[in-house]
Design an enzyme around this catalytic site. Structure first.
Site, PDB file in Angstrom:
ATOM      1  N   GLU A 320       0.827  -1.214   0.000  1.00  0.00           N
ATOM      2  CA  GLU A 320       0.000   0.000   0.000  1.00  0.00           C
ATOM      3  C   GLU A 320       0.859   1.260   0.000  1.00  0.00           C
ATOM      4  OE1 GLU A 320      -2.945  -0.054   3.115  1.00  0.00           O
ATOM      5  OE2 GLU A 320      -4.110  -1.595   2.087  1.00  0.00           O
ATOM      6  N   GLU A 412      -6.007  -7.433  -1.204  1.00  0.00           N
ATOM      7  CA  GLU A 412      -6.366  -7.344   0.217  1.00  0.00           C
ATOM      8  C   GLU A 412      -7.685  -6.600   0.343  1.00  0.00           C
ATOM      9  OE1 GLU A 412      -3.345  -5.800   3.055  1.00  0.00           O
ATOM     10  OE2 GLU A 412      -5.008  -4.681   3.953  1.00  0.00           O
TER      11      GLU A 412
HETATM   12  C1  IDC Z   1      -3.207  -4.126  10.261  1.00  0.00           C
HETATM   13  C2  IDC Z   1      -3.515  -5.300  11.158  1.00  0.00           C
HETATM   14  C3  IDC Z   1      -3.230  -4.922  12.592  1.00  0.00           C
HETATM   15  C4  IDC Z   1      -1.790  -4.446  12.689  1.00  0.00           C
HETATM   16  C5  IDC Z   1      -1.515  -3.338  11.703  1.00  0.00           C
HETATM   17  C6  IDC Z   1      -0.049  -3.014  11.740  1.00  0.00           C
HETATM   18  O1  IDC Z   1      -4.870  -5.686  10.966  1.00  0.00           O
HETATM   19  O2  IDC Z   1      -3.417  -6.039  13.441  1.00  0.00           O
HETATM   20  O3  IDC Z   1      -1.566  -3.960  13.988  1.00  0.00           O
HETATM   21  O4  IDC Z   1      -1.872  -3.735  10.404  1.00  0.00           O
HETATM   22  O5  IDC Z   1       0.346  -2.123  10.781  1.00  0.00           O
HETATM   23  C7  IDC Z   1      -4.167  -2.321   5.608  1.00  0.00           C
HETATM   24  C8  IDC Z   1      -2.815  -2.926   5.650  1.00  0.00           C
HETATM   25  C9  IDC Z   1      -2.737  -3.981   6.744  1.00  0.00           C
HETATM   26  C10 IDC Z   1      -3.532  -3.552   7.968  1.00  0.00           C
HETATM   27  C11 IDC Z   1      -5.006  -3.476   7.568  1.00  0.00           C
HETATM   28  C12 IDC Z   1      -5.951  -3.133   8.731  1.00  0.00           C
HETATM   29  O6  IDC Z   1      -2.399  -3.467   4.419  1.00  0.00           O
HETATM   30  O7  IDC Z   1      -1.385  -4.175   7.062  1.00  0.00           O
HETATM   31  O8  IDC Z   1      -3.376  -4.563   8.943  1.00  0.00           O
HETATM   32  N1  IDC Z   1      -5.142  -2.506   6.489  1.00  0.00           N
HETATM   33  O9  IDC Z   1      -5.628  -1.876   9.243  1.00  0.00           O
HETATM   34  N2  IDC Z   1      -4.599  -1.470   4.694  1.00  0.00           N
HETATM   35  C13 IDC Z   1      -5.851  -1.084   5.012  1.00  0.00           C
HETATM   36  C14 IDC Z   1      -6.211  -1.755   6.156  1.00  0.00           C
END
Ligand code: IDC
Length: 494
Positions: A320, A412
């Site tokens: 991202e 994702e």
């Molecule tokens: C989130 C995980 C969370 C963790 C965090 C760390 O769900 O447990 O603490 O990352 O950076 C994304 C990202 C993905 C995120 C997810 C939810 O690619 O890494 O995971 N998210 O926030 N993009 C949009 C949402």
């Protein structure tokens, strides 16, 4: 990615030995081209062409002209600009691969519909040594189709920059090339490629893959075991495992060879179950992927080299991008993709987009910036991500519009808010998945893990318990997504 070594255009001494076939001699020192069928099926084949500069001077550019017999046509190509139609085709550099140093080579690939092999070929106007007969070789009788699966030495990349080493994988990542189980997603679809705006299988038919993303490998090692992946393949009927390898936050940067090994192990575990493996270089913070450019080069050189012979690997080069322009993301992609191509020429590569892979929408932009200024590479797709409780109709409208021009892959998405937590938005998730099904856009859901957050598919404690099958282990999000993923795929085969 099986290489079948069916060489039809052969230069030099090898050509002389093939006495039954009329060949045009080429000078000992010249620009040569070798056409290799790397995969074939009843209605077509995939080929790789290596242009080699055997002279002692730099070759400033190249042009390969290929003639096919009636009934055969080039339907798609990559790493070259293709022109022509019917029986005559011209291939020129894709932009970054025009110059060929003395002794070096460049490679491009194509998909041909029909079984006719080329009747002629030139490189920069000189004949590149074409077998004038036979013009068609049925795949089933081709002498070399059952011989080694490794890439012929002549196609080995000679221009890989020194920064793309290491060349030796740790012992724990020794390559395996297990044949995918028949009847599985990989067994049916084989090596994938991009055709138009779709992801296509070995029969050149558009398909949709549906599967799950891991959580961060550094945090949930117990969740990715033989038992959990058996459940994903056989109980969920998933086609795809996305392997989310965070780069920061305790990920790859802390132990490059260790994380490379973990990714390779999961590639093998997915392959053994006939699932595709999406190798996700999970950049997130910082949002500019260029910060991790050297790491990406090192990681993808190793992973692509080690897994080149496999059919189940797809590369996602930046999860991202955020807080960064599209031109910066594009520049990153144009530096990482050649590293992958040099090692694994025919794999599909997926490029992240601006605004957390929102096609720019979350940054107030939209897909037109990509359509107007696409990455200079072929056989690529672009990433779109959404979280159903946060991203609504305006994002769906953008995807619907962009999908007409860009090959998209939802690598994702979550059923909840973009934080990864909160309540499941069932109506929003259903609207999104119905749209993706309609557009045949492949997807992976965040996450196949037992994290204590709404987006996780498994209840907390599931991974430690080791019991993954059935609905008892599932959260509300997991139950919704499993019910969508496990329906029949009906992959088209002919
Ligand atoms: C989130 C995980 C969370 C963790 C965090 C760390 O769900 O447990 O603490 O990352 O950076 C994304 C990202 C993905 C995120 C997810 C939810 O690619 O890494 O995971 N998210 O926030 N993009 C949009 C949402």
């Amino acid at each position: 990615m099986r290489k079948t070594k069916l060489k039809l255009l052969i230069a030099g001494a090898v050509a002389a030995a093939a006495s039954a076939v009329a060949l045009i001699a080429i000078p000992a020192s010249a620009q040569t081209a070798a056409f290799t069928v790397t995969n074939s099926w009843s209605t077509g084949y995939q080929a790789s062409v290596v242009v080699k500069n055997d002279t002692s001077n730099t070759l400033p550019t190249w042009k390969v002209e290929v003639t096919l017999p009636a009934g055969s046509a080039v339907v798609n190509s990559w790493n070259a600009i293709q022109a022509g139609s019917g029986s005559s085709y011209t291939f020129t550099p894709a932009g970054w691969n025009a110059t060929v140093a003395a002794g070096a080579s460049v490679e491009f690939g194509m998909i041909v519909s029909g079984t006719g092999r080329p009747t002629s070929c030139t490189v920069n106007g000189s004949d590149c040594g074409v077998a004038t007969s036979p013009t068609t070789v049925p795949a089933s009788t081709a002498p070399a189709t059952t011989t080694p699966t490794s890439k012929p030495a002549t196609t080995a990349p000679t221009t890989k920059p020194a920064t793309t080493a290491p060349t030796t994988a740790p012992a724990t990542t020794a390559p395996t090339t297990a044949a995918p189980a028949t009847g599985t997603p990989v067994g049916i679809n084989g090596q994938l490629h991009v055709c138009g705006v779709n992801l296509c299988n070995q029969y050149d038919k558009a398909i949709q893959l549906r599967g799950m993303s891991t959580h961060g490998l550094q945090w949930f090692p117990d969740c990715y075991t033989n038992a959990s992946l058996d459940a994903l393949a056989n109980d969920w009927n998933a086609d795809l495992l996305r392997i989310a390898m965070y780069v920061q936050e305790g990920g790859y940067e802390t132990d490059p060879s260790g994380f490379t090994g973990k990714v390779n192990t999961l590639v093998d575990m997915a392959e053994a179950r006939g699932m595709y493996a999406l190798v996700d270089f999970h950049t997130l913070t910082p949002g500019d992927p260029n910060v991790n450019l050297d790491r990406a080069r090192t990681f993808f050189a190793a992973v692509a080299k080690r897994n080149a012979a496999k059919k189940n690997v797809i590369y996602e080069i930046a999860n991202e991008p955020n807080g960064v322009s599209w031109t910066a993301v594009k520049s990153y992609a144009e530096q990482v993709i050649p590293v992958i191509r040099a090692n694994d020429p025919d794999a599909v590569v997926i490029v992240g987009t601006r605004g957390w892979s929102s096609l720019g929408v979350s940054d107030g932009s939209n897909s037109s910036e990509v359509i107007a200024n696409p990455v200079k590479a072929s056989n690529i797709m672009y990433t779109f991500h959404f979280y159903a409780a946060s991203h609504k109709d305006n994002y769906r409208a953008e995807v619907q519009k962009a999908a007409a021009s860009l090959p998209l892959f939802v690598t994702e998405f979550g059923t909840v808010s973009a934080s990864g937590g909160g309540a499941v938005d069932t109506a929003g998730s259903t609207a999104w998945l119905d749209l993706l099904d309609k557009l045949r856009i492949s997807y992976a859901n965040w996450t196949f893990s037992d994290a204590n957050e709404g987006s996780a598919a498994l209840k907390p404690g599931t991974c430690a318990s080791g019991s993954f099958t059935g609905t008892g282990a599932l959260t509300e999000s997991g139950a919704l997504i499993r019910s969508r993923i496990r329906t029949a795929d009906n992959f088209p085969v002919g």
